[in-house]
Design an enzyme around this catalytic site. Structure first.
Site, PDB file in Angstrom:
ATOM      1  N   LYS A 119       0.825  -1.212   0.000  1.00 29.23           N
ATOM      2  CA  LYS A 119       0.000   0.000   0.000  1.00 29.23           C
ATOM      3  C   LYS A 119       0.857   1.259   0.000  1.00 29.23           C
ATOM      4  O   LYS A 119       0.489   2.254  -0.610  1.00 29.23           O
ATOM      5  CB  LYS A 119      -0.920   0.020   1.222  1.00 29.23           C
ATOM      6  CG  LYS A 119      -2.082  -0.965   1.093  1.00 29.23           C
ATOM      7  CD  LYS A 119      -3.096  -0.758   2.211  1.00 29.23           C
ATOM      8  CE  LYS A 119      -4.221  -1.770   2.127  1.00 29.23           C
ATOM      9  NZ  LYS A 119      -5.125  -1.701   3.261  1.00 29.23           N
ATOM     10  N   LYS A 200      -4.953 -10.145  -6.440  1.00 23.31           N
ATOM     11  CA  LYS A 200      -6.066 -10.501  -5.552  1.00 23.31           C
ATOM     12  C   LYS A 200      -7.274  -9.590  -5.827  1.00 23.31           C
ATOM     13  O   LYS A 200      -7.101  -8.401  -6.067  1.00 23.31           O
ATOM     14  CB  LYS A 200      -5.567 -10.294  -4.115  1.00 23.31           C
ATOM     15  CG  LYS A 200      -6.461 -10.758  -3.027  1.00 23.31           C
ATOM     16  CD  LYS A 200      -6.016 -10.179  -1.695  1.00 23.31           C
ATOM     17  CE  LYS A 200      -6.209  -8.687  -1.659  1.00 23.31           C
ATOM     18  NZ  LYS A 200      -6.206  -8.049  -0.358  1.00 23.31           N
ATOM     19  N   LYS A 203     -11.234  -4.560  -2.820  1.00 24.33           N
ATOM     20  CA  LYS A 203     -12.285  -3.539  -2.758  1.00 24.33           C
ATOM     21  C   LYS A 203     -11.814  -2.244  -3.404  1.00 24.33           C
ATOM     22  O   LYS A 203     -12.566  -1.591  -4.094  1.00 24.33           O
ATOM     23  CB  LYS A 203     -12.640  -3.245  -1.281  1.00 24.33           C
ATOM     24  CG  LYS A 203     -13.307  -4.409  -0.555  1.00 24.33           C
ATOM     25  CD  LYS A 203     -14.099  -3.939   0.660  1.00 24.33           C
ATOM     26  CE  LYS A 203     -13.320  -3.816   1.926  1.00 24.33           C
ATOM     27  NZ  LYS A 203     -12.809  -4.897   2.658  1.00 24.33           N
TER      28      LYS A 203
HETATM   29  P1  TYM Z   1     -10.487  -6.715   4.505  1.00 22.08           P
HETATM   30  O1  TYM Z   1     -11.598  -5.784   4.836  1.00 22.08           O
HETATM   31  O2  TYM Z   1      -9.514  -6.312   3.467  1.00 22.08           O
HETATM   32  O3  TYM Z   1     -11.058  -8.122   4.079  1.00 22.08           O
HETATM   33  C1  TYM Z   1     -12.025  -8.773   4.877  1.00 22.08           C
HETATM   34  C2  TYM Z   1     -11.811 -10.268   4.845  1.00 22.08           C
HETATM   35  O4  TYM Z   1     -11.947 -10.767   3.525  1.00 22.08           O
HETATM   36  C3  TYM Z   1     -10.797 -11.495   3.140  1.00 22.08           C
HETATM   37  N1  TYM Z   1     -10.542 -11.218   1.719  1.00 22.08           N
HETATM   38  C4  TYM Z   1     -10.365 -12.159   0.784  1.00 22.08           C
HETATM   39  N2  TYM Z   1     -10.385 -13.501   0.846  1.00 22.08           N
HETATM   40  C5  TYM Z   1     -10.181 -14.183  -0.306  1.00 22.08           C
HETATM   41  N3  TYM Z   1      -9.941 -13.597  -1.492  1.00 22.08           N
HETATM   42  C6  TYM Z   1      -9.913 -12.253  -1.614  1.00 22.08           C
HETATM   43  N4  TYM Z   1      -9.694 -11.676  -2.797  1.00 22.08           N
HETATM   44  C7  TYM Z   1     -10.134 -11.468  -0.431  1.00 22.08           C
HETATM   45  N5  TYM Z   1     -10.175 -10.142  -0.186  1.00 22.08           N
HETATM   46  C8  TYM Z   1     -10.437 -10.000   1.135  1.00 22.08           C
HETATM   47  C9  TYM Z   1      -9.685 -10.936   4.008  1.00 22.08           C
HETATM   48  O5  TYM Z   1      -8.622 -11.858   4.143  1.00 22.08           O
HETATM   49  C10 TYM Z   1     -10.416 -10.701   5.308  1.00 22.08           C
HETATM   50  O6  TYM Z   1     -10.525 -11.881   6.053  1.00 22.08           O
HETATM   51  N6  TYM Z   1      -7.300  -5.982   8.271  1.00 22.08           N
HETATM   52  C11 TYM Z   1      -8.492  -6.693   7.877  1.00 22.08           C
HETATM   53  C12 TYM Z   1      -9.681  -6.389   8.756  1.00 22.08           C
HETATM   54  C13 TYM Z   1      -9.460  -6.597  10.225  1.00 22.08           C
HETATM   55  C14 TYM Z   1      -9.429  -7.849  10.878  1.00 22.08           C
HETATM   56  C15 TYM Z   1      -9.235  -7.544  12.252  1.00 22.08           C
HETATM   57  C16 TYM Z   1      -9.565  -9.166  10.442  1.00 22.08           C
HETATM   58  C17 TYM Z   1      -9.287  -5.620  11.157  1.00 22.08           C
HETATM   59  N7  TYM Z   1      -9.158  -6.206  12.387  1.00 22.08           N
HETATM   60  C18 TYM Z   1      -9.132  -8.548  13.190  1.00 22.08           C
HETATM   61  C19 TYM Z   1      -9.462 -10.172  11.405  1.00 22.08           C
HETATM   62  C20 TYM Z   1      -9.258  -9.870  12.758  1.00 22.08           C
HETATM   63  C21 TYM Z   1      -8.842  -6.283   6.455  1.00 22.08           C
HETATM   64  O7  TYM Z   1      -8.446  -5.258   5.986  1.00 22.08           O
HETATM   65  O8  TYM Z   1      -9.704  -7.131   5.844  1.00 22.08           O
END
Ligand code: TYM
Length: 336
Positions: A119, A200, A203
């Site tokens: 990022k 990947k 969003k």
């Molecule tokens: P975020 O919001 O980017 O994504 C949310 C969840 O979706 C999964 N994910 C994917 N899995 C498979 N293929 C993809 N293309 C894909 N894109 C997203 C992510 O692995 C995630 O599980 N930092 C985290 C949010 C967070 C969090 C936490 C997660 C904040 N605190 C504590 C677990 C525990 C994030 O940005 O996820």
């Protein structure tokens, strides 16, 4: 394991920073739903993470987006009576524990995070929050004495860091935190972009490029365009042996949605045109998102009720979070 010794405790979250897409569903939401009754769950809408990129902050829209994400948790099958679902910024302990953990976490650990590197490389200037983001994530997880963190593959490094942060704190100041483990689903842990199968599904990219992702709330005609224009291989027929990243991604999505094995799918499509595979992927996606969208509409129609559920749950989450924060404060000699 949990205090009662019965069910493992779970924490996970999604950022309200864009539209939830198929990757978020297959990587995270679906495994939450599948195991919800075997576990004691906290599912958070992590809005404090969504403000780590200041250019992307949308002050007017963020609260509505947080509500939308919570509604999508429920619409995807999370039982509102059996799980704690709330918005991160409603429970101040998340920010407060982050500060304590900041003071015991070596800076070098944060510079090594691949997501930060990716990022920050793409930007001229980054916020301190972006670097500190995994410490906030560690606070999320550690506040609830979490055993398991169900996530997609891209978040595993952050959960491993959380373990390191907890271990170091416990070592220096006494046993305060439970050490968590990440769990990733057997398929769907890394869904790739339909327009660029080497990257990947994300969003933020989906906000810039129409055919990148299938969003859970997209119209069916839009989903159709995205899937039918997905990148495949240069040949005209499916050859499993030579399948490139795009074809493997479509197969992976189909496998994840239908539960069929790669072998069975490879046999079915061998020698056929890619259009057949895409049509089946489209059908499987539509069958999955249709009921989600219908249930979503019901939650979206009553924002006051949704807010009441989120407020009640934040109150309950705060009780647990405050106990853990107090332990950490006592260990460091701060707090009343
Ligand atoms: P975020 O919001 O980017 O994504 C949310 C969840 O979706 C999964 N994910 C994917 N899995 C498979 N293929 C993809 N293309 C894909 N894109 C997203 C992510 O692995 C995630 O599980 N930092 C985290 C949010 C967070 C969090 C936490 C997660 C904040 N605190 C504590 C677990 C525990 C994030 O940005 O996820």
């Amino acid at each position: 394991m949990s205090e009662s010794g019965a069910r493992p405790r779970v924490f996970s979250g999604i950022q309200p920073s864009g539209d939830l897409h198929l990757g978020t569903y297959l990587g995270a939401l679906r495994q939450w739903v599948e195991h919800q009754h075997e576990r004691e769950n906290v599912f958070c809408v992590v809005d404090l993470h969504a403000i780590t990129v200041p250019e992307a902050i949308d002050p007017k829209g963020l609260k509505a987006k947080s509500r939308e994400v919570a509604a999508l948790y429920f619409a995807s099958g999370i039982d509102p009576d059996a799980n704690l679902v709330f918005v991160q910024s409603h429970v101040r302990e998340h920010a407060e524990l982050t500060w304590l953990l900041n003071c015991t976490t070596p800076l070098g650990w944060l510079h090594r995070m691949t997501q930060f590197k990716a990022k920050s490389d793409a930007r001229e200037s980054v916020s301190t929050g972006l670097l500190d983001y995994p410490v906030l994530q560690a606070a999320d997880i550690l506040l609830y004495d979490t055993d398991l963190v169900p996530v997609g593959e891209d978040q595993v490094q952050h959960v491993e860091l959380t373990r390191d942060i907890a271990q170091r704190f416990n070592h220096l100041f006494g046993e305060v935190f439970t050490l968590p483990d990440a769990t990733v689903p057997p398929s769907g842990a890394r869904v790739m972009g339909f327009d660029d199968p080497d990257a990947k599904m994300s969003k933020s990219v989906a906000q810039e490029r129409d055919r990148h992702a299938v969003n859970l709330l997209d119209d069916e005609s839009v989903i159709k365009k995205t899937v039918m224009s997905a990148v495949t291989d240069s040949g005209r027929e499916f050859r499993f042996e030579h399948a490139g990243a795009g074809v493997r991604n479509l197969l992976g999505v189909l496998r994840s949605l239908t539960g069929e094995s790669y072998e069975a799918l490879a046999d079915r499509y061998e020698g056929r045109g890619y259009g057949d595979l895409k049509k089946d992927v489209l059908e499987a996606i539509l069958e999955t998102v249709r009921p989600i969208r219908e249930r979503y509409e019901a939650y979206a129609a009553d924002p006051a009720e949704l807010d009441a559920i989120l407020a009640r749950n934040a109150d309950r989450a705060r009780e647990h979070a405050a106990r853990t924060l107090k332990r950490a404060q006592d260990a460091l000699g701060v707090g009343a």
